[in-house]
Design an enzyme around this catalytic site. Sequence first.
Site, short mmCIF file in Angstrom:
data_model
loop_
_atom_site.label_atom_id
_atom_site.label_comp_id
_atom_site.label_asym_id
_atom_site.label_seq_id
_atom_site.Cartn_x
_atom_site.Cartn_y
_atom_site.Cartn_z
N ARG A 187 15.18 23.81 -4.90
CA ARG A 187 13.99 23.47 -4.24
C ARG A 187 13.45 22.08 -4.70
O ARG A 187 12.30 22.06 -4.34
CB ARG A 187 13.21 24.70 -4.49
N ASN A 241 12.20 23.74 6.82
CA ASN A 241 10.97 22.68 6.84
C ASN A 241 10.94 21.86 5.76
O ASN A 241 10.59 20.72 5.98
CB ASN A 241 9.97 23.69 7.10
N ASP A 289 14.38 32.47 8.64
CA ASP A 289 13.10 32.71 9.07
C ASP A 289 12.79 32.11 10.40
O ASP A 289 12.02 32.52 11.20
CB ASP A 289 12.03 32.01 8.13
N MET A 337 11.55 39.76 5.19
CA MET A 337 11.16 38.32 4.85
C MET A 337 10.68 37.75 5.89
O MET A 337 10.91 37.85 6.95
CB MET A 337 12.57 37.64 4.35
N HIS A 343 7.56 34.59 5.33
CA HIS A 343 6.20 34.32 4.80
C HIS A 343 5.11 33.93 5.85
O HIS A 343 3.99 34.48 5.79
CB HIS A 343 6.26 33.27 3.82
N GLU A 365 6.77 40.13 5.29
CA GLU A 365 6.19 40.12 3.89
C GLU A 365 4.86 39.14 3.67
O GLU A 365 4.17 39.42 2.85
CB GLU A 365 7.17 39.35 3.01
N ARG A 419 19.73 37.60 3.23
CA ARG A 419 20.05 35.99 2.81
C ARG A 419 21.64 36.18 2.53
O ARG A 419 22.06 35.07 2.73
CB ARG A 419 19.29 35.40 2.07
O1 F6P Z 1 12.98 30.45 3.43
C1 F6P Z 1 13.27 31.61 3.68
C2 F6P Z 1 13.01 32.56 2.67
O2 F6P Z 1 13.93 33.87 2.87
C3 F6P Z 1 11.81 33.55 3.04
O3 F6P Z 1 11.59 34.23 4.21
C4 F6P Z 1 11.45 33.94 1.55
O4 F6P Z 1 10.00 34.46 1.38
C5 F6P Z 1 11.77 32.66 0.95
O5 F6P Z 1 12.85 32.41 1.43
C6 F6P Z 1 11.92 33.19 -0.67
O6 F6P Z 1 12.89 32.42 -1.21
P1 F6P Z 1 13.08 32.14 -2.63
O7 F6P Z 1 12.83 33.33 -3.50
O8 F6P Z 1 14.67 31.75 -2.92
O9 F6P Z 1 12.10 31.08 -2.92
#
Ligand code: F6P
Length: 337
Positions: A71, A108, A132, A174, A176, A227, A265
Amino acid sequence: MKIGILSSGGDCPGINATIRGVGKAAMTYGMEVIGVLDGFSGLMFNDYIQLDERQLSGILTLGGTILGTSREKPFKKKEGDLIADKPQMIKQNCAKMGIDCLVCVGGNGTQKTAAQLSGIGLNVVGIPKTIDNDVWGTDVTFGFDTAVNIATEAIDRLHSTANSHKRVMVIELMGHHAGWITLYAGIAGGGDVILIPELDYNINKVNEVLMERSRKGKPYSIVVVAEGIKTGKKEGMPAGAYIAEQIEKETKIETRVTVPGYTLRGGSPSPLDRIIATRMGTYAASLINQQDFGKMVALHHNEMTSVPLKEVGGKLRLVPHDHFLIKQAKRVGTFFG
Ligand code: F6P
């Protein structure tokens, strides 16, 4: 020409199919292909592997990403950063690695970084990925269909156990900011109540609907929640747990929560996602071949197209309040809060 592919952000099924699509198509144009490891971190540390026919074979159906992901957001300054100017370092490293064009596979956040890298003079092409389905500028992202399939199967399996125990089953999925997975899987799985972040809900009304179902002799109910819905004063409490607590407290109906979480996922992409990923990957290679940089590949009305990266960055594609699926689901009695 030499291209570098990277995957960044949360993974999803279909990334490897995309890498294969870009790589194999690029080779037909005579390009050299490298895979940058662990997202934008790999660009900071010159971490990459050579991709040839061998590495690209047998990965179409493979979950995750053979390149790893992170990330890392190079344009966002963090406390304790050891590298003073990450974007400049990336630019220098791209030159060192001999990368003529960078292919950024991501959601994004990744597309925003891709736009910024394009802004400092790198040749970049973006490919949208996320379960998502919330990347602006494309009708669909790969990963979404697989996630909907897994979520729907989970809901399907809740019906019989809910019926045996005469329970309310809450399932948290999932998403957000965007409720696409919850909307699609909720409808496909026959959810009685569907709650998504885009639509406000009233928990008292949800409880009324559930009690009315029980009064009518319906033995059980399924509540599908994203969520990212608001959880009132209990901010920070997982959405599914919060909704289940509120339901049980008010209706006195025994209630249970299921959270499939990261199973949405993981694993092999669905046939549709393999197709979308292959289409997007090969289209990205053709954009590069035409030197059409600074674009994100997109699907619009099932046709491959592209949108300028600078238009995509920082936007989200959310479920519109008047989406046709919401209207149709309401007609079969689904409650949206
Ligand atoms: O971006 C997709 C997603 O699966 C979201 O729906 C979820 O909240 C988030 O990634 C969580 O990802 P991580 O725990 O890997 O940051």
